[in-house]
Design an enzyme around this catalytic site. Structure first.
Site, PDB file in Angstrom:
ATOM      1  N   ASP A 192      48.717  43.476  42.576  1.00  0.00           N
ATOM      2  CA  ASP A 192      47.596  42.721  42.342  1.00  0.00           C
ATOM      3  C   ASP A 192      48.108  41.829  40.953  1.00  0.00           C
ATOM      4  OD1 ASP A 192      45.290  41.326  42.901  1.00  0.00           O
ATOM      5  OD2 ASP A 192      44.022  42.910  41.940  1.00  0.00           O
ATOM      6  N   HIS A 193      47.497  40.665  41.049  1.00  0.00           N
ATOM      7  CA  HIS A 193      47.710  39.894  39.762  1.00  0.00           C
ATOM      8  C   HIS A 193      49.053  40.348  38.653  1.00  0.00           C
ATOM      9  CE1 HIS A 193      43.836  37.812  39.742  1.00  0.00           C
ATOM     10  NE2 HIS A 193      43.430  38.762  40.579  1.00  0.00           N
TER      11      HIS A 193
ATOM     12  N   GLU B 178      47.777  32.369  43.505  1.00  0.00           N
ATOM     13  CA  GLU B 178      46.499  31.925  43.190  1.00  0.00           C
ATOM     14  C   GLU B 178      46.417  30.495  42.734  1.00  0.00           C
ATOM     15  OE1 GLU B 178      43.652  34.503  41.731  1.00  0.00           O
ATOM     16  OE2 GLU B 178      42.817  33.225  40.119  1.00  0.00           O
TER      17      GLU B 178
ATOM     18  N   HIS C  26      35.797  37.919  38.484  1.00  0.00           N
ATOM     19  CA  HIS C  26      36.087  39.289  38.299  1.00  0.00           C
ATOM     20  C   HIS C  26      35.234  40.158  37.629  1.00  0.00           C
ATOM     21  CE1 HIS C  26      40.538  37.809  39.019  1.00  0.00           C
ATOM     22  NE2 HIS C  26      40.160  38.282  39.987  1.00  0.00           N
ATOM     23  N   GLY C  27      34.964  41.580  38.050  1.00  0.00           N
ATOM     24  CA  GLY C  27      34.204  42.261  37.318  1.00  0.00           C
ATOM     25  C   GLY C  27      32.592  42.209  37.938  1.00  0.00           C
TER      26      GLY C  27
ATOM     27  N   HIS D 162      39.052  36.904  45.668  1.00  0.00           N
ATOM     28  CA  HIS D 162      38.985  38.066  44.532  1.00  0.00           C
ATOM     29  C   HIS D 162      37.608  37.726  44.033  1.00  0.00           C
ATOM     30  CE1 HIS D 162      43.597  38.462  43.372  1.00  0.00           C
ATOM     31  NE2 HIS D 162      43.468  37.708  44.738  1.00  0.00           N
TER      32      HIS D 162
ATOM     33  N   ILE E 193      38.575  44.156  46.568  1.00  0.00           N
ATOM     34  CA  ILE E 193      37.247  45.145  45.897  1.00  0.00           C
ATOM     35  C   ILE E 193      37.942  46.094  45.012  1.00  0.00           C
ATOM     36  CG2 ILE E 193      35.674  46.779  46.321  1.00  0.00           C
ATOM     37  CD1 ILE E 193      35.358  44.302  48.183  1.00  0.00           C
ATOM     38  N   ALA E 194      37.520  45.981  43.586  1.00  0.00           N
ATOM     39  CA  ALA E 194      38.020  46.651  42.477  1.00  0.00           C
ATOM     40  C   ALA E 194      36.651  47.398  41.721  1.00  0.00           C
ATOM     41  CB  ALA E 194      38.691  45.916  41.496  1.00  0.00           C
ATOM     42  N   THR E 195      35.980  46.592  41.042  1.00  0.00           N
ATOM     43  CA  THR E 195      34.925  46.966  40.346  1.00  0.00           C
ATOM     44  C   THR E 195      33.939  47.898  40.969  1.00  0.00           C
ATOM     45  OG1 THR E 195      34.958  44.895  38.913  1.00  0.00           O
ATOM     46  CG2 THR E 195      33.174  46.182  38.504  1.00  0.00           C
TER      47      THR E 195
END
Ligand SMILES: [Zn+2]
Length: 282
Positions: A80-81, A132, A178-179, A206, A229-231
Site C-alpha cells: 500500500d502507498h 492514485e 486518511h486517518g 482510501h 481500512i487502517a485506522t
C-alpha cells in the site's frame, strides 16, 4: 490462487468491494485472515512501507504465503502507498503480486511516467498495479497532507491516466481522508459516478475509516471495488490493551493482554466485511 486484479473484477461484476485491511503485526494478520475465512470473504492484506520496515519484508511475505495455503479464500499480499520504484520492483521480483505505486504527489505527467514504468515491469510477473490520481488529505504512514493541498480526481484525466498507464485499479480522491474525520463527512459521490462513466477498471476507496455504512455502500454501487481500512482496526486494539493493562497493571504476558485486543479488532473487521458486502462470496 487468484490475483488482486481478478478478485476486484469479480467484485465489480457482482456489486461488492474487497476489503483491504492495513495490518501492523502478526496479531492483526491473524485477526483479519480468521474473520475473512469465517465469513467467506476475499481478502487483501495491505502493508505500508513503515509496516514492512517494522516487521520485516521476508517474514511478512512468508506469513502471507503460508496463509494462502491454509485459508481457503482468495487472499493477496498488497503493498500500500509505496513510492519507491526500486522497492516495488524488488518486491515483485521476490514474489509480491499486488502493489500500489503512489506517485499522486507528482505532476500528472510524472505520475503517468512512474506508474507506467511499474505497470510494464509488473506485467512480466503477472502482478496487479493500483495507482492514485488526486491527493487525499490526512496522514498516511509518515506523510501528512493538509486540506488545502488535497485535490479531487478529475474524471477526464482519470480516463487519460488509465489509458496511458494500463493500471489494474485506480484509487480516487472524492473527499475521503486518511486517518480519522472531524465532523460530518461529505463525499463527492457524483464525481465518483462521473469517473466510473469514463473508466471501466475497478476503483479504490482510501480513507474509509469513519465513513458510515450507507455512504460506503453507495460508493460501492457507484463503482468502488476495494475499500481500504487502517485506522479503524488500530483503535479498538489499542483501547483494549490500554483497558486491560489499566485493570491488570502487573500483567506482563502479551498473550494475556493481546487476546482481548484481537477480539476487539475482530469485531471491527467483521463489521467492515459486512459493510463491503464481500461475505459469502467464496
Ligand atoms: Zn491510502
Amino acid at each position: 490462487m487468484i490475483s488482486t486484479h481478478e478478485m476486484l473484477r469479480r467484485a465489480q461484476r457482482n456489486g461488492y468491494a474487497v476489503p483491504a485491511f492495513n495490518v501492523h503485526n502478526l496479531e492483526s494478520i491473524n485477526v483479519v485472515s480468521e474473520v475473512a475465512t469465517r465469513l467467506r470473504s476475499p481478502l487483501i492484506i495491505a502493508f505500508t512501507p513503515s509496516t514492512i520496515t517494522y516487521s520485516g519484508f521476508e517474514s511478512l511475505f512468508a506469513i502471507i504465503e503460508n496463509l494462502k495455503n491454509t485459508c481457503d479464500i482468495p487472499l493477496t499480499m498488497h503493498l500500500d502507498h509505496h513510492e519507491d520504484i526500486q522497492i516495488v520492483k524488488d518486491a515483485i521480483r521476490y514474489g509480491v503480486r499486488s502493489v500500489m505505486i503512489d506517485a499522486s504527489h507528482y505532476s500528472f505527467e510524472k505520475n503517468i511516467e512512474i506508474t507506467r514504468d511499474i505497470v510494464s515491469f509488473a506485467q512480466k510477473y503477472g502482478a496487479s498495479v493500483e495507482a492514485e490520481l488526486g491527493v487525499l488529505s490526512g496522514q498516511e504512514d509518515d506523510l501528512v497532507v493538509d486540506q488545502e493541498h488535497s485535490s479531487y480526481t478529475d474524471p477526464k484525466r482519470a480516463k487519460e491516466f488509465v489509458d496511458k498507464t494500463g493500471i489494474d485499479s485506480l484509487a480516487v480522491a472524492i473527499g475521503t481522508a486518511h486517518g480519522l474525520y472531524h465532523g460530518e463527512v461529505v463525499l463527492d459521490v457524483d464525481r465518483l459516478s462521473a469517473i466510473r462513466m469514463e473508466v471501466d477498471i475497478p476503483l479504490v476507496l482510501h480513507g474509509a475509516s469513519g465513513l458510515g455504512i450507507p455512504l460506503v455502500q453507495d460508493c460501492i454501487q457507484r463503482g468502488i471495488c476495494k475499500v481500504n481500512i487502517a485506522t479503524e482496526l488500530k483503535i479498538p486494539f489499542a483501547k483494549s490493551v490500554l483497558d486491560y493493562l489499566h485493570a491488570h497493571p502487573e500483567e506482563s504476558d502479551p498473550r494475556k493482554y493481546l487476546t482481548p485486543a484481537k477480539q476487539a479488532m475482530a469485531i471491527v473487521a467483521e463489521e467492515k466485511i459486512r459493510m463491503c458486502l464481500s461475505y459469502n462470496r467464496v
